[in-house]
Design a protein around this motif. Structure first.
Motif, mmCIF file in Angstrom:
data_model
loop_
_atom_site.group_PDB
_atom_site.id
_atom_site.type_symbol
_atom_site.label_atom_id
_atom_site.label_comp_id
_atom_site.label_asym_id
_atom_site.label_seq_id
_atom_site.Cartn_x
_atom_site.Cartn_y
_atom_site.Cartn_z
ATOM 1 N N HIS A 193 -32.485 174.680 61.255
ATOM 2 C CA HIS A 193 -31.965 175.088 59.934
ATOM 3 C C HIS A 193 -30.878 174.195 59.357
ATOM 4 C CE1 HIS A 193 -34.243 178.900 59.977
ATOM 5 N NE2 HIS A 193 -34.027 178.859 61.278
ATOM 6 N N PHE A 194 -30.607 173.061 60.020
ATOM 7 C CA PHE A 194 -29.579 172.170 59.481
ATOM 8 C C PHE A 194 -30.141 170.775 59.227
ATOM 9 C CE2 PHE A 194 -26.808 175.406 61.204
ATOM 10 C CZ PHE A 194 -25.736 175.405 60.318
ATOM 11 N N THR A 204 -27.165 173.190 55.252
ATOM 12 C CA THR A 204 -28.313 173.954 55.732
ATOM 13 C C THR A 204 -29.550 173.544 54.933
ATOM 14 O OG1 THR A 204 -28.016 175.776 54.177
ATOM 15 C CG2 THR A 204 -26.864 175.943 56.287
ATOM 16 N N SER A 231 -30.175 175.494 51.766
ATOM 17 C CA SER A 231 -29.270 175.240 50.637
ATOM 18 C C SER A 231 -29.524 173.876 50.003
ATOM 19 C CB SER A 231 -27.810 175.349 51.075
ATOM 20 O OG SER A 231 -27.461 174.253 51.904
ATOM 21 N N ASN A 287 -22.214 175.179 63.246
ATOM 22 C CA ASN A 287 -22.368 176.325 62.349
ATOM 23 C C ASN A 287 -21.381 176.269 61.196
ATOM 24 O OD1 ASN A 287 -24.576 177.744 63.268
ATOM 25 N ND2 ASN A 287 -23.408 178.650 64.953
#
Lengths: 287, 316
Positions: A181-182, A187, A190, A254
């Motif tokens: 997810h990164f 992210t 986004s 995170n």
């Protein structure tokens, strides 16, 4: 199928690989530790349970192939290849140094066991599809595994290759998405949304499987199902975490922070990985 | 000189079919370009050795890399603008860096593509491909040399780029002439007054120029520089040592093509004045091929005037 004992054994191997990844990147003062740690369990299952490989004869034509799309994760691949005997473990300590066998992105002619050069995002799926298409004419076609980062699904060339693999019914191709997810700037959702991934792949004619990319049983189950899939390529969407296995790296990622591995941080990371492995080992030995 | 006119591109399919008969591992991949290049004719003869990946040049190059990594003898072909232009990163990262033996064949390069205009008239391919380490760059000047070079690179274990054209040209070489290798160059007219280096269609213009110059008592030496990289350095240097001046003619941008390759060679080893007949830093446009050749100054007459200028400045 992976039994309980094998599960523990693979976890211990993955811990050993993780420690070498931290050491390599710490020594080199270069490389992407979080991105490398997220794929260690996937690579461990592939290289110890799934793929047919010949470390003493790395060019053996009947071998299964592996193409690493996310080139920055190569320390994990190098550590795995060294532990599988493709080259000496001492090579790991020269990673990224001038003249080293182990480059900052994988190079096929340079490193035994690296089946294809990579590093330019969006190239690996196409190369893997080309390999799979070429190998399909064999009586028992070797299988081709390609591991990409989820951000790589933003590259147009990736989707050209996804079209091609379905068109030519490449059931000897397995694409694994390291779904952490990164991406570099934040992210994935986004920066440039890629969901719904399952619907996208399905509509392109692929068979979609899900797995926990840090649970060797879950991941090997999805490999098993992909192996039974006929007439279409398979994709395994593997949920992973950047920096998996080292809590301060996971936390930093995170928060979107970068990590510089100081001497103290390296020691801290090695200790945490060893401690977790020690618990598994205790259970493993007791059994 | 023989009279039948054929383009270099027309050599592509016959050369491949010839190889397809004996070579088990040969593969041709096209990107919806097979009907234009003639590759689909090869596909009809050898369906198991032919793939069309659709309008997807990036996929074309990556698929070719994958085939090469499994030991197949790969040719990948498309229109020059898109093969080199769109897929440059894939060529660089997946073929040039690992030095994979993939033969990239581009068709429809230069202003003689004609009516399709600037989008299709690739004028920067030689400079782009020359810049890549590990890559050999070839630009044949007639059907027979193109046929031979395609066959030669079939045995070649390095990345190769061949630029083919669609403009019909008379033959320069006999069918039986086999003397073409990467790194080679052919001295086709001997002379002592001025060296003319050329590739592709401009070899024909250089020959016309040499005729005119000989009537003016200027004896021109014409070299077919079909191998742009590696360049036939010894042939060119030996010639400029005799003549003391040089003209380079190519259907390509003046930036980074054969002209600058020859200028660089000469300036490093035996500096002499060099004049260029090429396209001055601009794009093409629609028109009939012959009109465009005239409009952009890619003619024998332009070579003559460049030769006279170079000769007046010659190293004595």
């Amino acid at each position: 199928m992976i039994d309980d004992k094998m599960d523990k054994r693979l976890q211990l191997i993955a811990a050993t690989v993780r420690k070498d990844v931290v050491r390599m990147i710490g020594l080199a003062r270069a490389g992407y530790v979080a991105s490398s740690l997220s794929i260690v369990d996937i690579l461990t299952v592939l290289y110890w349970c799934e793929m047919e490989i010949f470390p003493e004869d790395p060019h053996c034509p009947s071998r299964d192939r592996f193409v690493l799309g996310k080139g920055h994760g190569c320390p994990a691949l190098y550590a795995v290849l060294a532990h599988r005997g493709f080259f000496g473990r001492e090579e790991l300590w020269n990673y990224c140094k001038l003249g080293a066998m182990l480059q900052g992105n994988p190079e096929s002619g340079r490193t035994p066991g690296v089946d294809s050069s990579s590093g330019s995002c969006g190239t690996a799926p196409g190369i893997a599809a080309g390999m799979a298409l070429s190998l399909k004419r064999e009586k028992n076609p070797p299988r081709v595994y390609c591991l990409i980062g989820d951000g790589e699904l933003q590259e147009g060339s990736t989707w050209e290759s996804i079209l091609l693999a379905a068109h030519f019914c490449l059931d000897n191709l397995v694409l694994i998405v390291d779904r952490n997810h990164f991406q570099m700037d934040g992210t994935v959702e986004s920066i440039m949304s890629i969901e719904p991934l399952e619907a996208k792949f399905s509509s392109f004619g692929w068979k979609v499987f899900h797995s926990d990319g840090h649970d060797v049983i879950s991941f090997s189950d999805s490999l098993l199902k992909a192996g039974e899939n006929n007439n279409s390529p398979s994709v395994i969407l593997s949920e992973t975490r950047l920096g998996k296995g080292v809590s301060f790296i996971e936390e930093a990622m995170n928060k979107g922070n970068s990590i510089i591995l100081s001497r103290e941080k390296i020691d801290l990371a090695l200790k945490e990985i060893s401690r977790a492995a020690g618990k598994v080992e205790g259970i493993y030995n007791a059994e | 000189m023989l009279n039948d006119k054929r383009s270099t591109g027309e050599a592509f399919t016959p050369a491949l079919i010839n190889m397809g008969k004996t070579e088990e591992d040969i593969v041709l991949i096209e990107a919806d370009s097979g009907s234009s290049s003639g590759g689909s004719v090869f596909g009809e003869s050898f369906p198991e050795k032919y793939y069309d990946v659709g309008v997807a040049e990036q996929s074309l190059i990556l698929t070719a890399a994958g085939f090469a990594l499994t030991g197949r003898r790969v040719f990948a072909s498309s229109f020059g603008s898109f093969l080199v232009g769109r897929a440059y990163d894939q060529i660089r990262s997946s073929i040039a860096i690992p030095a994979l033996p993939v033969r990239l064949i581009s068709t429809h390069c230069g202003v003689t593509v004609g009516e399709d205009g600037s989008a299709y008239q690739m004028l920067e391919d030689i400079s782009l491909m020359r810049a890549l380490p590990n890559v050999t760059v070839l630009v044949p000047s007639d059907h027979n040399s193109a046929f031979r070079l395609i066959q030669v690179v079939g045995e070649y274990e390095r990345p190769v780029y061949i630029r083919l054209g669609s403009f019909p040209l008379p033959s320069i070489y006999e069918v039986s002439d086999n003397d073409f290798i990467p790194g080679g160059g052919r001295l086709i007219v001997e002379g002592t007054g001025v060296t003319i280096c050329a590739c592709g269609i401009m070899v024909h213009e250089a020959l016309k120029a040499a005729e005119i110059l000989s009537q003016q008592d200027l004896s021109a030496e014409v070299i077919d520089c079909y191998s742009i990289k590696p360049l036939a350095a010894q042939v060119i240097l030996a010639s400029v040592r005799r003549t003391g001046c040089c003209v380079v003619a190519e259907e390509h941008s003046c930036r980074g093509g054969l002209g600058e390759a020859v200028a660089s060679l000469v300036s490093r080893n035996y500096p002499v004045p060099v004049k260029f007949v090429s396209i001055e830093d601009r794009f093409g446009q629609s028109g009939a091929p012959e009109e465009l050749q005239e409009y952009y100054g890619l003619t024998g007459t332009e070579v003559v005037s460049a030769a006279v200028q170079a000769w007046t400045m010659r190293r004595r």
